[in-house]
Design an enzyme around this catalytic site. Structure first.
Site, short mmCIF file in Angstrom:
data_model
loop_
_atom_site.label_atom_id
_atom_site.label_comp_id
_atom_site.label_asym_id
_atom_site.label_seq_id
_atom_site.Cartn_x
_atom_site.Cartn_y
_atom_site.Cartn_z
N ARG A 108 1.57 -11.28 5.25
CA ARG A 108 3.02 -11.39 5.46
C ARG A 108 3.47 -11.00 6.87
O ARG A 108 4.60 -11.22 7.25
CB ARG A 108 3.76 -10.51 4.43
CG ARG A 108 3.47 -10.88 2.97
CD ARG A 108 4.25 -12.09 2.51
NE ARG A 108 5.69 -11.91 2.64
CZ ARG A 108 6.47 -11.35 1.72
NH1 ARG A 108 5.97 -10.91 0.59
NH2 ARG A 108 7.76 -11.23 1.93
N PRO B 184 0.83 -1.22 0.00
CA PRO B 184 0.00 0.00 0.00
C PRO B 184 0.86 1.27 0.00
O PRO B 184 1.80 1.38 0.78
CB PRO B 184 -0.80 -0.11 1.31
CG PRO B 184 -0.63 -1.51 1.78
CD PRO B 184 0.64 -2.03 1.20
N GLU B 185 0.54 2.17 -0.91
CA GLU B 185 1.19 3.48 -0.97
C GLU B 185 0.14 4.54 -0.61
O GLU B 185 -0.96 4.19 -0.20
CB GLU B 185 1.76 3.71 -2.37
CG GLU B 185 2.74 2.61 -2.80
CD GLU B 185 3.34 2.84 -4.20
OE1 GLU B 185 3.45 3.99 -4.62
OE2 GLU B 185 3.68 1.84 -4.85
#
Ligand SMILES: [Zn+2]
Length: 268
Positions: free
Chosen positions: A107, A2-3
């Protein structure tokens, strides 16, 4: 990963559901999330507190609480929020109106950190440069940052202290729009190029927010729907496809340790 546009989309969907509500029950299922702090201490700090605002700074989400504490969430690779139960849940917030908000993270690199008022500003400003959609992000600022470094431009753009919230996808898209090669030494970028780059960064981030982020693998909006920015990509992930501007096949290289896509003809 995510940016800015993905984090901003998550913020915009969480805010109306969380703001004004009490965190009636907090469950942290993964001790790694709050490390080095004990998860039970974090639960105790959060439970019973009221969410005043859901904000974003760079790639950080910030839940401002009535007590003066703030819960700072960094999603890292695969973190995200959802209103429906899902796999890989690492934490759950139950609100006083019965809303259930799950934090999922395949993750497990995401982090939750509770800071008080006095700690928040120095913490966030130490890690983040100006917001690219704010007034402090100017051509002058960017040029001054680039002038000090000989590293490849792409690598410098990924430094959150140069541009907060920019990551691998939007950096490649911005460099294509600005027609600048990702491996150009940062200190050789001209004033005109820096101006184009500032405009390009703003434009791709605004488009990303409008399309509610890009869904490649893990990212989904809290309502469970995918973003649509991936349909707008001009270079990212498009190795071998013709450049929309000049028809040359898009190339892939590594820059700053990251897969980097660009047009070898019109990015110089
Ligand atoms: Zn081209």
């Amino acid at each position: 990963m995510p940016e800015l546009p993905e984090v901003e989309t998550i913020r915009a969907q969480l805010a109306p559901r969380l703001e004004g509500r009490v965190l009636a029950r907090v469950e942290i299922l993964d001790p790694r999330l709050t490390r080095p702090h004990d998860l039970f201490e974090v639960v105790e700090e959060l439970e019973g507190d009221r969410v005043l605002a859901v904000e974003r700074r760079g790639k950080y989400l910030l839940l401002r609480l009535e007590s003066g504490l703030g819960l700072l969430v960094h999603l890292r690779m695969t973190g995200g929020f959802g209103f429906e139960p899902t796999s890989h849940e690492r934490a759950v917030l139950e609100l006083d109106d019965g809303t259930r908000v799950a934090y999922r993270d395949v993750r497990r690199f995401g982090t939750w950190l509770v800071l008080d008022d006095a700690e928040l500003v120095p913490y966030l400003s130490g890690k983040n440069g100006p917001e690219p959609l704010g007034r402090r992000f100017t051509t002058g600022w960017l040029r001054a940052q680039l002038a000090r470094r000989r590293a490849p431009l792409k690598a410098v753009l990924l430094d959150q202290r140069v541009v907060a919230g920019l990551g691998n996808i939007y950096a490649d898209e911005a460099l294509w729009r600005a027609r600048i090669h990702p491996l150009r030494p940062a200190n050789e970028v001209t004033a005109d190029e820096a101006r184009r780059l500032v405009r390009a960064i703003r434009a791709v981030l605004r488009l990303g927010i409008e399309r509610q982020g890009s869904t490649l693998r893990d990212y989904a909006r809290p309502d469970g729907e995918p973003g649509a920015m991936q349909r707008e990509f001009r270079v990212y992930g498009r190795e071998g496809e013709p450049c929309d501007r000049c028809g040359t096949p898009i190339a892939k290289i590594r820059a700053g340790g990251r897969g980097t896509w660009f047009c070898p003809r019109c990015q110089v």
